[in-house]
Design an enzyme around this catalytic site. Structure first.
Site, short mmCIF file in Angstrom:
data_model
loop_
_atom_site.label_atom_id
_atom_site.label_comp_id
_atom_site.label_asym_id
_atom_site.label_seq_id
_atom_site.Cartn_x
_atom_site.Cartn_y
_atom_site.Cartn_z
N SER A 838 0.80 -1.22 0.00
CA SER A 838 0.00 0.00 0.00
C SER A 838 0.83 1.27 0.00
CB SER A 838 -0.93 0.00 1.22
OG SER A 838 -0.19 -0.03 2.42
N LYS A 881 -6.80 3.00 8.67
CA LYS A 881 -5.81 3.98 8.22
C LYS A 881 -6.36 5.41 8.33
CE LYS A 881 -3.46 0.89 4.96
NZ LYS A 881 -3.20 0.59 3.54
#
Length: 948
Positions: A838, A881
């Protein structure tokens, strides 16, 4: 009978009401209030060690003397006549110290005995087994030791020879003894109350054999005196009777009395044609026949052991008064009633009937009897048809939703699935109710037609005038077919099989319990962790010793209903294939909706319907679950609680609970959201809330100490209930975890990325730092980066090198931007492992920032995977996140366009606090990062990207 020697023996004063006779074994309990017996036993061991090489204590004689009775003299003569009141004497008191008992406190006769054994109880107490040997008369008592000693005179019986009177009495004694045994055996065969004792067949035969083989009249008289019902004074008189003829006559008198009482009080309700275990005496048979004819009531009786704890001598056997064998005649009837009440399935009924017939033919002493009886008891305890009515009504969904919300915060996917099941269940029930009404109506129509047809057949005239009976039969067939169609429309409920997957502490187990409460069903938990044997799931076969059903059938027995909620805890930790079988393979039949309606346990060996059971399995990981087993379950992921969810759970549930646990009240400790957030962020990093609860408990224990000190000092007003974030270091120590905070300023080569910790729940930001230096084009990676993350750096660098001219980083398309330089990529917090794809977009932007000299805004963070074509692809952990980004002070977040669906699940607080920008290509990300900049090759970016 002749007198023998005089001896001085250790004396045990028997408990009140207890008499020991020769040839009888008796237990004497030794507790802390009888130190004299302990001292006597020590002396016996000492004498035995010096007397014999092997130290056998049964070679050392002792004397057992009963307590005196105020109704008898020391030689057994009656002191009062019938109707007179007993004199009050001090000797009648219960609290006489046995170690200091005088000759007047004890009876004049006792028995010389030997200690045959000592049985320990593991609690400091023990029991002596003493066996009477011969009668003795007490001449004098000595108290100079810790136990009693006495001078006694032995009376040894001589074998009887040529005494016709004694021989006649002896045969009469045998006859009455066998008759008593036969009547007691009869009372166990016939129906009786549970309080009425009887003799088992085995014990009755052994007693009868012992009586028949007995050669000494005195020995048989002493033995039967312990069995026959008699008073304490009568036993003392028997002990004092030294003449065998008089003793036998006295026992015959007692036997006559008891046999007569039984005959006058017994009630016989059923008599079978089976031969009864009577003696061959014709008189005995006639007397029993008279008992059958009279059919008089019989109150409960008891065998006259007078509480002595008598143990039959060797060869007779031993039987407890409450043994299972004593209950065997009624036991089968009770078992049959239990099986009838259980409403077995047709196949189970057939097996139970066959086993009941076998049980009636098996003797209770055989091992097969207990095995068969246990099997039938198991069949009776299994809930074949008993179910719990689900709470299905207009308020069902509302009540279930409230129950789940009260017990658990968040976990919307699980709650949604359970509410769906409840809704479907309720709709099915509504359809079944309508079908049941139609079925009832059709059955009434069929009944009316059949009744009308029957009436016409009975009436000859009506039959002659009636239409063709074939029409009525056709009508019955049509209604019957209609009834079958209606029955086929009934909806069958198949409970879902759910698998809750998530890290520890997120509430998987407690969620299953809440489901049972919401449904109103019984709940049972089966722990599968560490199960290594297939037989633990499917049971042992009945051919093995100590065979028992498996965990599933045992769970049904404990729940008591056929539709409980079963929690299969830690299904990912079931053992694999071994020499004991494969437990995970055994679970395939249990958890297959198409097969578990006929689950067969090895022990029961009859199909059992598990389709009504709602199975909820839990696991921490799917890696160890075999694919076929995983395919049978509906998987629901519980990723862990976010920081916001943890804060809500702590304030609403954990803090009030721990305040009560630690003895405080709500007004004595004030927790603020700031304090809870500090504990979550700086002292815990987990998916669940277990450690959070422990840390809250630690803080409250510290406050409890402060409150107790202030209260004990008499200054409770000095106690401050308010809790601040600065107080946490005093209670919990220094911070265990440090949160990353967005930078205020930035410089080229530094980009803020996003990360979701592997433990779940706590997302955060991650700085990516890139520096260049003169070199030969090498790339150095540090920060404990994983292989996937390293590959993301290589992909990002390749894309930047390939598009360096378009980005304005080189003078020509053929120029290598890494020709005379080397770069170093680092991620801080080097002790924490980092991996995942990511950070691809962050690596690319960091490289472009470094080579172009343009800084990235410090309040901007980004996440996404990059391909060699520059496309930004989806990543996971968006919820964690973005919550971490908001907490760290980030204002703008760049996300892959494919993650647009994940934003819908974000808390509203996160949506309002962050500007979320979706990008699908690296050029879009570059324009949002540096909107004012112009790039030479930007106009070459196609508006439509091919996915081929």
């Amino acid at each position: 009978m002749a007198r023998t020697q005089t001896a001085t023996l250790p004396v045990i004063a028997l408990p009140r009401g207890s008499v020991l006779l020769p040839g009888v074994v008796q237990r004497i309990a030794v507790s802390s209030n009888r130190p004299d017996i302990a001292s006597l036993l020590a002396a016996v061991y000492t004498r035995a060690a010096s007397k014999t090489p092997n130290g056998r204590i049964d070679t050392v004689p002792i004397a057992c003397v009963p307590r005196a009775s105020p109704l008898l003299g020391p030689d057994g003569q009656l002191l009062i006549q019938d109707g007179e009141s007993a004199p009050s004497t001090d000797r009648d008191l219960e609290d006489i110290d046995p170690a200091k008992a005088s000759k007047a406190d004890l009876f004049g006769y006792g028995v010389a005995a030997k200690i045959t054994g000592v049985e320990g109880r593991g609690t400091g107490e023990f029991t002596l087994l003493v066996e009477g040997v011969t009668r003795v008369r007490v001449e004098k008592m000595y108290h100079d030791k810790a136990y009693l000693e006495g001078k006694v005179v032995y009376f040894q019986e001589e074998p009887s020879r040529g005494d016709s009177t004694l021989e006649e009495l002896f045969q009469h004694l045998k006859l009455l003894s066998r008759e008593l045994v036969a009547i007691l055996r009869l009372s166990s065969i016939l129906p009786r109350s549970s309080a009425t004792p009887g003799l088992s067949p085995l014990l009755a035969r052994r007693l009868d054999l012992f009586i028949t083989r007995q050669k000494q009249p005195g020995s048989l008289a002493d033995f039967m005196a312990n069995i026959v019902e008699s008073s304490y004074e009568e036993k003392l008189q028997l002990l004092a009777l030294l003449d065998v003829t008089e003793r036998v006559a006295k026992v015959i008198e007692l036997l006559d009395r008891q046999v007569g009482d039984i005959k006058n009080n017994i009630k016989i309700t059923t008599v079978t044609t089976t031969t009864l275990p009577f003696t061959d005496s014709d008189s005995t048979r006639k007397e029993i026949d008279e008992i059958v004819k009279r059919k008089q009531a019989r109150p409960p009786m008891k065998i006259g052991t007078s509480g002595t704890g008598m143990v039959p001598p060797h060869g007779v056997g031993r039987s407890d008064g409450n043994s299972d064998e004593d209950e065997e005649p009624n036991e089968i009837d009770e078992l049959q009633k239990s099986l009838d009440a259980a409403k077995l399935s047709p196949e189970a009924t057939k097996v139970a009937d066959r086993e009941i017939k076998r049980l009636k033919k098996i003797h209770p002493a055989q091992a097969e009897y207990a095995v068969t009886r246990t099997y039938l008891e198991t069949l009776a305890e299994i809930p074949w048809t008993a179910t719990t009515d689900d709470r299905l009504g207009p308020q069902t969904l509302t009540r279930a939703r409230k129950q789940l919300d009260d017990d658990h915060y968040g976990l919307e996917k699980v709650k949604k699935r359970l509410l769906e099941y409840l809704a479907v269940l309720r709709l099915k029930q509504s359809i079944n109710d309508d079908v049941d009404v139609q079925i009832k109506k059709a059955e009434e129509e069929i009944g009316a037609v059949e009744a009308e047809t029957a009436n016409k057949k009975d009436d000859d005239k009506a039959e002659a005038l009636s239409p063709d009976p074939a029409a009525a039969e056709e009508k019955v067939k049509v209604n019957g077919a209609k009834l079958e169609v209606l029955r086929s429309r009934r909806m069958v409920d198949k409970s879902p099989i759910l698998l809750l997957v998530g890290p520890p502490g997120v509430g998987k187990t407690s969620l299953a319990r809440s489901v049972a409460i919401a449904l109103g069903r019984k709940f049972h938990r089966i722990s599968l962790g560490g199960v290594r044997d297939e037989a633990e799931i499917r049971g042992h076969r009945r051919t093995y010793v100590a065979a028992m059903p498996g965990l599933i059938v045992q769970g049904l027995k404990k729940a008591g209903v056929a539709n409980p909620v079963f929690l299969l805890d830690e299904i990912d930790k079931v053992g694999g294939s071994s020499v004991h079988g494969d437990p995970s393979a055994a679970m395939l039949e249990v958890l297959d909706p198409e097969q578990n309606n006929s689950f067969t346990d090895h022990y029961v060996n009859i199909p059992i319907d598990l389709s009504k059971v709602m199975f909820i399995a839990t696991a921490n990981s799917l890696d160890t679950i075999p694919p076929p087993l995983l395919d049978r379950m509906e998987t629901i992921y519980l990723p862990g609680y976010t920081t916001l969810e943890k804060r809500h759970i702590a304030i609403q549930h954990l803090v009030p609970k721990q305040i009560r646990v630690n003895g405080l009240s709500e007004d004595q400790v004030v927790f603020t959201e700031e304090v809870v957030s500090k504990i979550i962020e700086s002292y815990t990093r987990e998916a669940g809330v277990r450690n959070l609860e422990r840390e809250i408990s630690s803080v409250l224990r510290g406050k409890a100490v402060e409150f107790a000190d202030a209260k004990d000092a008499g200054h409770p007003d000095r106690y401050n209930p308010q809790l601040s974030a600065d107080d946490l270091e005093r209670f919990l120590g220094i911070e265990k975890f440090e949160e990353e905070i967005a930078e205020k300023t930035s410089r080229p080569g530094i980009v803020t990325g996003l990360v979701a910790y592997s433990s779940g729940g706590n997302g955060s930001i991650l700085f990516i730092e890139v520096a260049d230096m003169p070199g030969t084009g090498t790339v150095q990676l540090t920060g404990k980066l994983g292989d996937v993350l390293k590959e993301s750096v290589e992909v990002a660098l390749t894309w930047v090198k390939a598009h360096a001219y378009e980005l304005g980083l080189t003078q020509g398309p053929a120029e290598n931007i890494m020709k005379d330089r080397s770069i170093h990529v680092h991620c801080p917090s080097g002790s924490i492992p980092k991996d995942g794809p990511s950070s691809g977009i962050s690596q690319a932007i960091a490289l472009i920032s470094l080579f172009s000299g343009k800084a990235v805004p410090p309040t901007m963070a980004m996440t996404g995977e990059i391909s060699l074509r520059g496309r930004i692809t989806a990543v996971g952990g968006i919820k964690e996140k973005l919550i971490g980004a908001l907490r760290a002070g980030v204002k703008t977040v760049l996300l892959p366009a494919q993650n647009r669906k994940d934003v819908k699940d974000l808390p509203q607080e996160v949506k309002d606090g962050l500007e979320i920008v979706h990008v699908s290509h690296i050029w879009e990300a570059i324009r949002h990062v540096w909107p004012e900049s112009q790039w030479p090759g930007e106009h070459d970016l196609p508006t439509v990207q091919s996915r081929l």
